[in-house]
Structures are given as structure tokens and as C-alpha cells.
Scaffold this active site. Sequence first.
Site, PDB file in Angstrom:
ATOM      1  N   ASP A 114      64.829  38.433  85.211  1.00 42.21           N
ATOM      2  CA  ASP A 114      64.283  37.083  85.562  1.00 42.21           C
ATOM      3  C   ASP A 114      64.937  36.210  86.318  1.00 42.21           C
ATOM      4  O   ASP A 114      66.441  36.244  86.204  1.00 42.21           O
ATOM      5  CB  ASP A 114      63.761  36.552  84.177  1.00 42.21           C
ATOM      6  N   GLY A 119      63.229  34.021  91.689  1.00 41.38           N
ATOM      7  CA  GLY A 119      62.333  32.979  92.401  1.00 41.38           C
ATOM      8  C   GLY A 119      63.228  31.704  92.220  1.00 41.38           C
ATOM      9  O   GLY A 119      63.428  31.066  93.510  1.00 41.38           O
ATOM     10  N   ARG A 120      64.122  31.707  91.135  1.00 41.63           N
ATOM     11  CA  ARG A 120      64.886  30.197  91.126  1.00 41.63           C
ATOM     12  C   ARG A 120      66.210  30.313  92.212  1.00 41.63           C
ATOM     13  O   ARG A 120      66.637  29.552  92.712  1.00 41.63           O
ATOM     14  CB  ARG A 120      65.079  29.949  89.691  1.00 41.63           C
ATOM     15  N   ARG A 178      60.788  32.688  97.783  1.00 40.84           N
ATOM     16  CA  ARG A 178      60.770  33.491  96.576  1.00 40.84           C
ATOM     17  C   ARG A 178      60.998  34.977  96.838  1.00 40.84           C
ATOM     18  O   ARG A 178      61.891  35.618  95.976  1.00 40.84           O
ATOM     19  CB  ARG A 178      59.524  33.392  95.914  1.00 40.84           C
ATOM     20  N   HIS A 221      63.393  38.478  95.318  1.00 42.18           N
ATOM     21  CA  HIS A 221      63.092  39.912  94.873  1.00 42.18           C
ATOM     22  C   HIS A 221      63.788  41.058  95.585  1.00 42.18           C
ATOM     23  O   HIS A 221      64.496  41.844  94.888  1.00 42.18           O
ATOM     24  CB  HIS A 221      61.564  40.008  95.073  1.00 42.18           C
ATOM     25  N   THR A 223      52.162  42.743  82.685  1.00 45.50           N
ATOM     26  CA  THR A 223      50.692  42.815  83.094  1.00 45.50           C
ATOM     27  C   THR A 223      50.259  41.401  83.504  1.00 45.50           C
ATOM     28  O   THR A 223      49.197  41.188  84.182  1.00 45.50           O
ATOM     29  CB  THR A 223      50.102  43.065  81.640  1.00 45.50           C
ATOM     30  N   TRP A 270      50.439  40.086  87.530  1.00 41.93           N
ATOM     31  CA  TRP A 270      49.231  40.206  88.364  1.00 41.93           C
ATOM     32  C   TRP A 270      48.471  39.127  88.597  1.00 41.93           C
ATOM     33  O   TRP A 270      47.910  38.759  89.823  1.00 41.93           O
ATOM     34  CB  TRP A 270      48.094  41.162  87.844  1.00 41.93           C
ATOM     35  N   LEU A 327      71.344  59.473  82.928  1.00 35.22           N
ATOM     36  CA  LEU A 327      70.803  58.178  82.493  1.00 35.22           C
ATOM     37  C   LEU A 327      69.170  58.168  82.523  1.00 35.22           C
ATOM     38  O   LEU A 327      68.553  58.492  83.780  1.00 35.22           O
ATOM     39  CB  LEU A 327      71.137  57.059  83.210  1.00 35.22           C
TER      40      LEU A 327
HETATM   41  C1  IPE Z   1      59.088  38.293  82.580  1.00 32.13           C
HETATM   42  O1  IPE Z   1      59.631  37.411  83.548  1.00 32.13           O
HETATM   43  C2  IPE Z   1      58.579  39.533  83.637  1.00 32.13           C
HETATM   44  C3  IPE Z   1      59.383  40.213  84.178  1.00 32.13           C
HETATM   45  C4  IPE Z   1      60.775  39.879  84.272  1.00 32.13           C
HETATM   46  C5  IPE Z   1      59.102  41.305  85.161  1.00 32.13           C
HETATM   47  P1  IPE Z   1      58.342  36.227  83.851  1.00 32.13           P
HETATM   48  O2  IPE Z   1      59.097  35.382  84.834  1.00 32.13           O
HETATM   49  O3  IPE Z   1      56.959  36.794  84.378  1.00 32.13           O
HETATM   50  O4  IPE Z   1      57.980  35.443  82.634  1.00 32.13           O
HETATM   51  P2  IPE Z   1      57.848  34.076  82.032  1.00 32.13           P
HETATM   52  O5  IPE Z   1      56.385  33.715  83.019  1.00 32.13           O
HETATM   53  O6  IPE Z   1      58.645  32.938  82.591  1.00 32.13           O
HETATM   54  O7  IPE Z   1      57.571  33.952  80.719  1.00 32.13           O
HETATM   55  C1  IPE Z   2      61.414  37.974  87.776  1.00 36.66           C
HETATM   56  O1  IPE Z   2      61.914  36.844  88.667  1.00 36.66           O
HETATM   57  C2  IPE Z   2      61.037  39.113  88.564  1.00 36.66           C
HETATM   58  C3  IPE Z   2      59.514  39.220  88.428  1.00 36.66           C
HETATM   59  C4  IPE Z   2      58.816  38.780  87.304  1.00 36.66           C
HETATM   60  C5  IPE Z   2      58.567  40.077  89.086  1.00 36.66           C
HETATM   61  P1  IPE Z   2      60.750  35.881  88.736  1.00 36.66           P
HETATM   62  O2  IPE Z   2      60.103  35.900  90.252  1.00 36.66           O
HETATM   63  O3  IPE Z   2      59.941  35.688  87.559  1.00 36.66           O
HETATM   64  O4  IPE Z   2      61.762  34.276  89.115  1.00 36.66           O
HETATM   65  P2  IPE Z   2      61.704  32.955  88.515  1.00 36.66           P
HETATM   66  O5  IPE Z   2      61.522  32.981  87.095  1.00 36.66           O
HETATM   67  O6  IPE Z   2      60.379  32.496  88.889  1.00 36.66           O
HETATM   68  O7  IPE Z   2      62.939  32.127  89.002  1.00 36.66           O
HETATM   69 MG    MG Z   3      60.523  34.456  85.853  1.00 37.72          MG
END
Ligand code: IPE
Ligand code: IPE
Ligand code: MG
Length: 239
Positions: free
Chosen positions: A15, A18-19, A28, A32, A61, A64, A126
Amino acid sequence: MVVDKFLTHVGIIMDGNGRWARSHGLQRIEGHKAAEKAIHDAVEYCGEMGVEYLTLYAFSTENWKRPKAEVIFIMTLLKSFIKRNIDDLDRNRVRIRASGRIDDLPSGPLSELRNAMTRTGSNKGLNLILALSYGGRAEITDAMRTIAGDIETGRIQTSDITEESISSRMYLPDVPDPDIIIRTSGEQRLSNFLLWESAYSELYFTDVLWPDFRREHLEEAFEDYRLRRRRFGDIDSGR
Ligand code: IPE
Ligand code: IPE
Ligand code: MG
């Protein structure tokens, strides 16, 4: 190199992409893209440490719900990630697997993923499990449907429903429960990751954003895990 068998299954909630992008003044999607290096480090280090299963939560899920352009970008990135890395992964005997409602993926990334799974299916290194269109509740729901179907057709009876028979209907029944679940970016929640399987997993949270996560951070997480006492409800016989 010391191969240490103390961890069998590591789960990572990747996670903070985006930040990370925002903190660098980028879109964003750049976050990725920047995640790939962290994935390389995790796969390499887990391989060196003798970890047998590494599950990476790549797309939930619930993801999406994100803006269509971001979803399309992530799916395109998945396909190109596999294309770029499949030769190296195969050479390193990594077995690529997937967990989740993968039939919901667009056909391009899905066929790339299926080819990669077939190509690496007999590799003995692995197990790299990509959790894609994965949700813990979806997984439990799908298992319940299978059980209901098995009862309807008379294969099992209600009294045959046990924790073991439920586990055997999860997406990857041969994979042991995760020993540790790591989440980056400072959030302290599971966000629907491995709900059934994480009953006794050790949880490790770090503020590091996923694109910045490197082997030294994984080393720190493993060191932290090493100091924990897992009791599984029993009394502590060690101390
Ligand atoms: C959890 O991250 C899902 C993945 C890392 C793939 P999210 O960014 O979707 O979770 P929330 O919305 O902060 O709980
Ligand atoms: C995790 O990073 C990747 C996915 C959930 C696909 P985020 O896209 O959730 O990044 P933040 O949480 O917005 O920073
Ligand atoms: Mg996130």
C-alpha cells in the site's frame, strides 16, 4: 548465504503507491509503476531466506471502484510486469500463482497471467502468489457456495462442515496460512486480505510507502517476527 526456514508464508499488503506519487509531485499511476522495484526486492529476498510462499496483495475486489483510468492502468501494468519479468522469474525457479476472482480481469492481462502460471507451474522455488481481484469475504463466499453445491448434490452433509472442509475450499487450499502479514504506508488494517487464513498471523505495520520498500525493510520485519512468541491459544512453553 544463510538460508533460514523460519518463515513459510509471507503476505504483503502493498500500500501507499498513490501517496508516494503525490509526495513526489507525480500522478498516482507513477506510484504504481515505481512499485516494481519493491516487488523485485521482496521476491529476491524471500527466495534467499527460504520463504516458500509470498502472497502479494496487488488488487482487491474493492479496488474495482477506483476511477476507470486508474483501473485500466493497473491492469495494463500487470500484463507488462509479467511480460518483463517472466524470463527472470522462470530462471529463478519461481512458480507464479494467483488468488482471487481472476476471471474478472480483462482478457489481455488474464491470458498473460495464465501463460505465466502454466510456464512456471512445475518450478520448485518460491511460490509467488498474486492476489488479484482478491477479497477475503469474496473467497469465503465462494467457498460457501461450493459447500452448498456439494450438499445439494449429496457429496457431503451439513455435519461434514468443519474448519478443515472450509479451508479445503479456499482458493489455494495447499498453501499454509501466512506466518506474517506486512502492510506498508502506515495503515493498520487488513482491507479484506486473507480474512480466513490470517486468524493467527503476526501483523507488522510500517510507515514506509510501498515504492520505497526495500530488502532492508523486509529484513527488519523478519527480525521483528523472529522475536515474537506465537502461542495459537496455548500457554507459552518457551519461557
Ligand atoms: C489494499 O489497499 C489493497 C491492496 C494493497 C491491493 P487499499 O488502498 O485498497 O486499502 P484501503 O482502501 O486503504 O483500506
Ligand atoms: C496500493 O497503493 C496499490 C493498490 C491498491 C492497487 P494505493 O493506490 O492504494 O496507494 P494509496 O493508498 O492511495 O497511497
Ligand atoms: Mg491504498
